[in-house]
Design an enzyme around this catalytic site. Structure first.
Site, PDB file in Angstrom:
ATOM      1  N   ASP A 178      34.036  48.831  73.934  1.00 15.01           N
ATOM      2  CA  ASP A 178      35.299  48.135  73.672  1.00 15.01           C
ATOM      3  C   ASP A 178      35.028  46.679  73.331  1.00 15.01           C
ATOM      4  OD1 ASP A 178      38.458  48.243  74.197  1.00 15.01           O
ATOM      5  OD2 ASP A 178      37.672  46.331  74.938  1.00 15.01           O
ATOM      6  N   TYR A 212      36.628  38.376  70.959  1.00 14.01           N
ATOM      7  CA  TYR A 212      35.482  38.256  71.876  1.00 14.01           C
ATOM      8  C   TYR A 212      34.282  37.582  71.205  1.00 14.01           C
ATOM      9  CZ  TYR A 212      37.961  41.883  74.610  1.00 14.01           C
ATOM     10  OH  TYR A 212      38.879  42.618  75.305  1.00 14.01           O
ATOM     11  N   LYS A 240      39.992  45.107  68.153  1.00 11.17           N
ATOM     12  CA  LYS A 240      41.394  44.691  68.263  1.00 11.17           C
ATOM     13  C   LYS A 240      41.691  43.547  67.301  1.00 11.17           C
ATOM     14  CE  LYS A 240      40.763  45.545  73.197  1.00 11.17           C
ATOM     15  NZ  LYS A 240      39.434  45.000  73.496  1.00 11.17           N
ATOM     16  N   HIS A 300      46.013  43.365  69.746  1.00 11.98           N
ATOM     17  CA  HIS A 300      45.508  42.849  71.026  1.00 11.98           C
ATOM     18  C   HIS A 300      46.629  42.453  71.992  1.00 11.98           C
ATOM     19  CE1 HIS A 300      41.556  40.945  72.656  1.00 11.98           C
ATOM     20  NE2 HIS A 300      42.322  41.321  73.653  1.00 11.98           N
TER      21      HIS A 300
END
Ligand code: A2P
Length: 273
Positions: free
Chosen positions: A44, A49, A74, A107
């Site tokens: 994931d 990120y 996302k 997200h």
């Protein structure tokens, strides 16, 4: 090895995966590589990120066939809207070095922007184009789910939400069950905060497991998909070694008692973004 759940589009998702929030691009090749070598088959990530390049490199270097790894990414809040979300997906795929992801999520609903319906239309198109094999959302509240389904006729396959023994999200999970939406838990360990809860510690003693293993097993036995993050090799292995036992009714009852209306540790989706 890993149990799977059926998504409402007919595809399967592993119930236990590896979360990569707070693993940066430099660390990702080694840490995600270790997770894949341990046996995790769901990775994931997210544009936000800042690790998609390293995550993609780890997947390619792992030697695990592409169709055996379930990759989620996302669309971030700065890419809400039809065109921006489609561009953001292409950029994520480029960084990951993949032709398609297994699951693409919005997200956050970011309701003040009020563009999540158009973002959802972009994900529907990306699925039609084969860039995302399944599509879903993250941090959506019932009103946001209701609206995208009403306006597009397409129900998300999954909603990834903050969920752990101190924040069990019964009301939202009931909505998911009614709509055949799979629930995926982020921060399944409450960022480590639930590991000293008496009900968890007692079950750990009884089963000869660690508190983290009890908490993660609780997610699996509750029908959830869960994605613990760890950068520590021993804990990466520990968190995966939960497929050979189950909690019993007494354990589940005691852990149910840890639920706390004030147990949220992350942002409130009603106002974030
Ligand atoms: P670390 O990366 O040093 O292992 P969550 O997934 O709920 O957000 O929790 C992630 C946090 O919990 C990270 O800080 C991680 O630290 C820690 N963590 C992950 N696995 C374990 C474990 N088995 N025992 C204790 N802490 C853990």
């Amino acid at each position: 090895m890993t149990p799977t759940l059926r998504l409402n589009d007919g595809r399967q998702i592993p119930q236990l995966g590896f979360g990569t929030w707070q693993i940066d691009d430099r660390e990702a090749p080694e840490t995600v590589g270790r997770a894949l070598a341990t046996g995790y088959r769901l990775i994931d990530t997210a544009a936000a990120y800042d690790n998609e390049t390293g995550v993609g490199a780890a997947i390619r270097a792992s030697g695990v066939p592409r169709d055996e790894v379930f990759v989620t990414t996302k669309v971030w809040n700065d890419a809400q809207g039809f065109d921006a979300a489609r561009r953001a997906c292409e950029e994520s795929l480029t960084r990951l070095g993949l032709d398609a992801v297994d699951l693409l999520l919005i997200h956050w609903p970011a309701p003040r922007q009020d563009r999540y319906v158009d973002t959802w239309r972009a994900l529907i198109r990306l699925k039609e184009e084969g860039r995302a094999r399944s599509i879903g959302v993250s941090n959506f509240l019932p009103a946001h789910l209701e609206r995208i389904v009403r306006e597009t006729g397409v129900t998300p396959a999954l909603n990834q939400i903050e969920l752990h023994p101190r924040f069990q999200q019964a009301a939202l999970r009931k909505v998911h069950a009614e709509r055949e939406i799979v629930t995926e838990s982020w921060s399944p360990l409450g960022r480590g905060g639930i590991l000293d809860a008496p009900a968890i510690v007692a079950a750990a003693k009884k089963h000869g497991r660690t508190p983290a293993q009890i908490a993660l097993r609780w997610h699996l036995d509750s029908g959830l998909v869960t994605i613990p993050k760890s950068s520590n090799p021993a804990r990466i292995a520990e968190n995966f070694a939960i497929l050979d036992f189950r909690l019993d009714a007494d354990d589940l009852k005691a852990i149910a008692g840890l639920d706390d209306r004030g147990g949220r540790i992350g942002p409130d989706p009603a106002v974030f973004g």
